[in-house]
Design an enzyme around this catalytic site. Structure first.
Site, PDB file in Angstrom:
ATOM      1  N   CYS A 226       9.986  14.438 -28.131  1.00  0.00           N
ATOM      2  CA  CYS A 226      10.805  13.689 -26.730  1.00  0.00           C
ATOM      3  C   CYS A 226      12.041  13.387 -28.738  1.00  0.00           C
ATOM      4  O   CYS A 226      11.531  12.311 -29.283  1.00  0.00           O
ATOM      5  CB  CYS A 226      10.253  12.736 -26.646  1.00  0.00           C
ATOM      6  SG  CYS A 226      11.942  11.594 -26.487  1.00  0.00           S
TER       7      CYS A 226
ATOM      8  N   CYS B  46      13.332   9.666 -28.677  1.00  0.00           N
ATOM      9  CA  CYS B  46      12.429   8.684 -29.052  1.00  0.00           C
ATOM     10  C   CYS B  46      12.130   8.511 -30.221  1.00  0.00           C
ATOM     11  O   CYS B  46      11.831   7.601 -30.911  1.00  0.00           O
ATOM     12  CB  CYS B  46      11.141   9.161 -28.352  1.00  0.00           C
ATOM     13  SG  CYS B  46      11.504   9.168 -26.163  1.00  0.00           S
ATOM     14  N   ASP B  47      12.026   9.666 -31.164  1.00  0.00           N
ATOM     15  CA  ASP B  47      11.236   9.557 -32.497  1.00  0.00           C
ATOM     16  C   ASP B  47      12.234  10.431 -33.289  1.00  0.00           C
ATOM     17  O   ASP B  47      12.256  10.140 -35.076  1.00  0.00           O
ATOM     18  CB  ASP B  47      10.013  10.842 -32.397  1.00  0.00           C
ATOM     19  CG  ASP B  47       8.719  10.469 -31.789  1.00  0.00           C
ATOM     20  OD1 ASP B  47       9.253   8.725 -31.059  1.00  0.00           O
ATOM     21  OD2 ASP B  47       8.253  11.141 -30.896  1.00  0.00           O
TER      22      ASP B  47
END
Ligand code: NAP
Length: 337
Positions: free
Chosen positions: A158, A161-162
């Site tokens: 993701c 997200c990261d």
């Protein structure tokens, strides 16, 4: 001496326990949020949270295999994925949600109350007037042993997200579809260089996404290569890649690898029961969590192939609980605030 009289068998009639108002299948952010809202609406939800995996991962969805979560609102310093899910669960338990650490193996939505089995045989594990489906989706992985060790430690599925963790670093994305292009383009905001590793010499992605990726001076392409191994004990340090035609192998030092080869919703259980899109995601009515079966609601990633975020899953879990509560009230049963 006469024969001893056979003990008299007492026949007790089998009494079926009353149905639950709501059963929830799945314990990620969507299912647990639905449980919190249902419990606070006095619906005493029964939540099937799944079972620990063969590798020891606990139930709780995709955040259980994530480390730092920095985009969930309310945590200015970030929070570990498993800690966040433990807090969700404790909050649902505090208001009286009942948990069963089992996987639902079969459902029957053709009669009321709905029936749910865990394990194969009768009787059903539970019956319920309404069901909330929140079984989530899984990112497809490459099938390498090292993926489990390095997930959340340089390996990610993701970018939203990261990506931030890779500011100023060199990273790679595996895949040649729209997801891979989208992830690669997003990651150029952080990384100095993003290498797209693709197993063919042509992308599957739409023309517009291809054009955008080709136009970026931070994206490079490694064609006709597959990732054969990940390097790094505690954190990702590089990837081993192999040319699909020559078989030649080399290792590339990298701080991060994003696997973007597709997702699979966990919907096998509902084949024949609930309407699905051709890609297997459950279909819900626009602006609601209603499925094609009145009284069955779906929330979270199992019905969302667009946003796929913990916060959007939690939001749709809240919607499902409210939809279920209103539906039960309209049926003349269910709890009251
Ligand atoms: P996808 O279209 O199925 O693409 C998957 C990619 O991963 C393909 O390039 C495939 O290679 C590669 N791949 C699959 N298994 C692999 C493996 N084991 N090792 C290495 N490579 C592997 O999946 P997606 O990109 O997630 O997209 C899914 C759907 O969502 C598509 O319809 C897409 O258009 C849509 N989507 C749209 C957008 C957008 O419009 N912005 C964004 C994301 C997704 P091959 O090409 O060789 O098969």
């Amino acid at each position: 001496m006469g024969e001893a009289a056979a003990p008299r068998r007492l026949l007790t009639p089998r009494v079926n326990p009353p149905p639950h108002d709501v059963a929830i299948i799945g314990s990620g952010p969507a299912g647990l949020t639905a449980a919190i809202y249902c419990a606070r609406a006095n619906l005493a939800p029964l939540l099937f949270e799944g079972e620990p995996s063969s590798t020891g991962d606990q139930p709780g969805g995709q955040l259980m295999i994530t480390t730092d979560v920095e985009n969930y609102p309310g945590f200015p310093d970030g929070v570990m994925g498993p800690d966040l899910m433990a807090a969700f669960r404790a909050q649902a338990a505090r208001f009286g949600a009942e948990f069963r650490t089992e996987k639902v193996s079969r459902v029957d939505f053709s009669q009321r109350p709905f029936r749910l089995w865990a394990g194969g045989s009768d009787p059903p594990a539970a019956t319920a007037r309404a069901v909330i489906v929140s079984t989530g989706a899984q990112s497809l992985l490459l099938g390498l042993e090292a993926e489990e060790r390095l997930m959340g430690r340089g390996l990610s599925t993701c970018a939203t997200c990261d990506g931030f963790f890779f500011t100023g670093r060199e990273i790679a994305v595996v895949g040649g579809g729209d997801s891979a292009m989208e992830e690669a383009l997003f990651l150029t905001k952080f990384a100095t260089k993003v290498t797209v590793i693709h197993r063919r010499d042509q992308l599957r992605a739409s023309k517009i996404m291809q054009d955008r990726a080709f136009a970026s001076d931070r994206i490079e392409f490694l064609w006709n290569h597959i990732v054969t191994d990940l390097v790094g004990a505690e954190a990702l340090e590089g990837v081993k890649v192999q040319h699909t035609e020559s078989g030649a192998e080399h290792t590339r030092p990298l701080a991060g690898l994003f696997v973007a080869i597709g997702h699979r919703p966990n919907t096998d259980l509902f084949a024949g029961s609930l309407d699905m899109a051709p890609n297997g995601y459950l279909i819900t009515e626009a602006g609601s969590t209603r499925t094609n079966v009145p009284g069955v609601f779906a929330c979270g990633d199992v019905q969302d192939d667009v946003y796929r975020q913990a916060v959007t899953a939690a939001g749709s879990g809240c919607m499902a609980a409210i939809d279920a509560e209103r539906w039960l009230e309209a049926q003349g049963s269910g709890g009251h605030r």
